[in-house]
Design a protein around this motif. Sequence first.
Motif, PDB file in Angstrom:
ATOM      1  N   ARG A 230      55.922  28.412  74.975  1.00  0.00           N
ATOM      2  CA  ARG A 230      55.623  27.254  74.124  1.00  0.00           C
ATOM      3  C   ARG A 230      55.542  26.025  75.018  1.00  0.00           C
TER       4      ARG A 230
ATOM      5  N   ARG B 110      45.606  34.196  70.536  1.00  0.00           N
ATOM      6  CA  ARG B 110      46.480  34.646  69.456  1.00  0.00           C
ATOM      7  C   ARG B 110      47.948  34.574  69.882  1.00  0.00           C
ATOM      8  N   ALA B 111      48.223  35.023  71.115  1.00  0.00           N
ATOM      9  CA  ALA B 111      49.605  35.020  71.588  1.00  0.00           C
ATOM     10  C   ALA B 111      50.151  33.616  71.751  1.00  0.00           C
TER      11      ALA B 111
ATOM     12  N   ARG C 287      49.226  30.997  70.094  1.00  0.00           N
ATOM     13  CA  ARG C 287      49.414  30.442  68.740  1.00  0.00           C
ATOM     14  C   ARG C 287      50.699  30.997  68.124  1.00  0.00           C
ATOM     15  N   GLU C 288      50.938  32.300  68.305  1.00  0.00           N
ATOM     16  CA  GLU C 288      52.149  32.920  67.752  1.00  0.00           C
ATOM     17  C   GLU C 288      53.411  32.377  68.426  1.00  0.00           C
TER      18      GLU C 288
ATOM     19  N   HIS D  16      42.782  31.862  64.427  1.00  0.00           N
ATOM     20  CA  HIS D  16      43.948  31.629  65.277  1.00  0.00           C
ATOM     21  C   HIS D  16      43.850  30.302  66.038  1.00  0.00           C
TER      22      HIS D  16
END
Length: 778
Positions: free
Chosen positions: A98, A119-120, A122-123, A149
């Motif tokens: 993050r 995608r990763a 964002r997750e 995403h």
Amino acid sequence: MYTIVRRLAFSDTTFLWEVQAPDVARAARPGHFVMLRLHEGGERIPLTVADFDPGQGTVTMVIQALGKTTREMAKGYREGDCFADFVGPLGRPQEIARVGHVVLVGGGLGVAPVYPQLRAFREAGNRVTAIVGFRSKGLVFWEERFQAHCDELLVCTDDGSYGRPGLVTEALRELIERDRPDLVVAIGPLPMMRACAETTRPFGIETRVSLNTIMVDGTGMCGSCRVTVDGEVKFACVEGPDFDGHKVDFAELMARQRRFGPQESQASEHWAHRCHLEQQLFDEQRRNYKKIAQLAPHQVPMPERNAAERAGNFEEVNLGYTLDMALAEAERCIQCGRPKCIAGCPVQVDIPRFMRHLLVRDLEGAAAVIREANAFPSICGRVCPQEAQCEAHCIIGSKVEPVAIGRLERFVGDHVPPVPINPTQRDTRLGKVAICGSGPAGLAAAADLTKYGCDVTIFEALHVVGGVLRYGIPAFRLPRETIDREVQQLLDQGVKIETNKVIGKTFTVPQLLDEKGFDAVFLGVGAGAPRLLGIPGESAATVYSANEFLARINLMGGNQFPGVDTPVRCGRSIVVVGAGNTAMDCLRVAKRLGAPKVVCVYRRSEAEAPARVEELRHAREEGIEFLFLHTPIAVRVDSDGDVCGMTVERMELGEPDGRGRRQPVPTGERFDIECDTVISALGTRANPLVTESTPDLALDQQGYIVADDGASSATQATNLPGVFAGGDIVTGGATVILAMGAGRRAAKSIAAYLGLGKKWPVTADDVAAFTQPADHLQ
């Protein structure tokens, strides 16, 4: 093998493969790549993972058809097809953390692998912007998937036909100025990634680039993927593929990427040519697709071992075509609309069809076509006189040299092993068939009979399999391992072979049909008894028949005496009488045994010599001398009973005989030539072992078996129910391929005979109507 479970085309050049690879899918992470190889002989190429599903066990890649391999993937593989190798996941995954605002830039091949990272990130709780670039609107894909995403998605097209016009770097600069990112990840062509790194450098924004450079193994072994990062050499396959874009030496890397440019261009040209041929020859079914004037006028020469070298050893003389040579020669086939070459082949190989497959580099397909009619292409490609058979009928032969069909048959046979066959046990078979003799006729019959569902046993008098192939043809023309390989496929199909069984002595034909329980018998025992000279002095110790001389070498290894037990007494001056292929074999073997002087004596001219032109040339190159238009009158013997010379008479040619060859006529002029060894290579006659022990078997005046032979519809049936015959024991000495043709005809006739409940006599109409049982071996 790995299966393509889904294939989706985004454009003419961009497509998706979803591959079933559970182990790879389970371990894959964003940023990983895989190594893929399509087939034997294919290259290993790195492809970035675009998506993965551990539950379904699938890995997704999006590929752009640029080079030879990716173009082959695009055109040659469909959903459900399999390919050879799929290795991974490889490299280090992207570090997902993050960090705040993450911008992912994808261009060209890099658009798809951006997706799992996007995608990763964002997750992981980041704000995500994606910038993806395409040349035009028609190439755009996965827009909705990206949008799901992304906090913001910018689609760029080079030509302005969709989204934001211009390059992704221009969009990246505008974004930095209005909404500075904390991290930029760029994936795509090297120039694009370099441009992204230079765009972010003035702003001090961390920029990661993904370097799937040229690789061979993908595991750190070869070092091909090395790249300089911050002055240190790194291996992209194990220390990457992601690196700090501001520290990568892009100039050096791009230079390394260009090193195989000419080879890649050549591969692409070859692939484009293959695709064009496939379109013409298979999709459009075009024939006469090129004019004879476009062809190379001469056959591609066969590579040969140096004459001085080969005359001293038994290594194979003809070395065989390389792939490039074979393809160049195949290009001389115009795929004529009304081919005649098939008619010239005694076993009816569909030559134009095998050529079509070879032309498009489908070697397996070419081999499959040949083996429909000929189970032994490596043998026939070496020893059959194609110049007098299929090549003699080649349409282009009237204008230029015919296509070298035999050389191409050999190439395919040597380079494509037979498809392994595991015989299955079945409740019913057509019946049990005994094949007497493991020469060309017997082997060909066995190959077809197993396909028809017969239980086949071959009985061979010698201790090895192959008959005349083994004892009559030297290893420098037909290597032993070639025979072994071709015979092994029969064993793999369930054919049983019993050696050291002399039919007529160990078992008779009546015993095979009665006591041994066989339903039919095929006699392919050859005509192995030698013809002698019939002149004074031929009983001297060092006067050999060709059969004895060659068998001592080919069968018993006499050339290695005393390392082996079988001796060969061979002097310093040898005369071989005859000029057929067997005579050439004797001459060339004698030279290899070290005889300084080896002479061929033949009563006709060189033009009438039955030997293949190539064999005559090889013999002359190896130092053989020729005395044409001379015939032996007597072998001179000294007081110790040893050969000391030969008296010959000069001949001249008169009128043609029944076979069209001009008859030799004596001139009365005689003289002596010196020699200490004589070999008679005048052909063979029928061996009576089998015929004398088979009551009521019909024979002709020369002792050969009378059978329905000589036409394509011949049944090869004898006068005895259930007994068939073919090859030299029926025709007299002939060629390997003619014997094989007889064996194939006999096999179908035997199958028809058994399928009709042993109806006798079996007729040509019965055979023509016969259909292969449904439970035959595949």
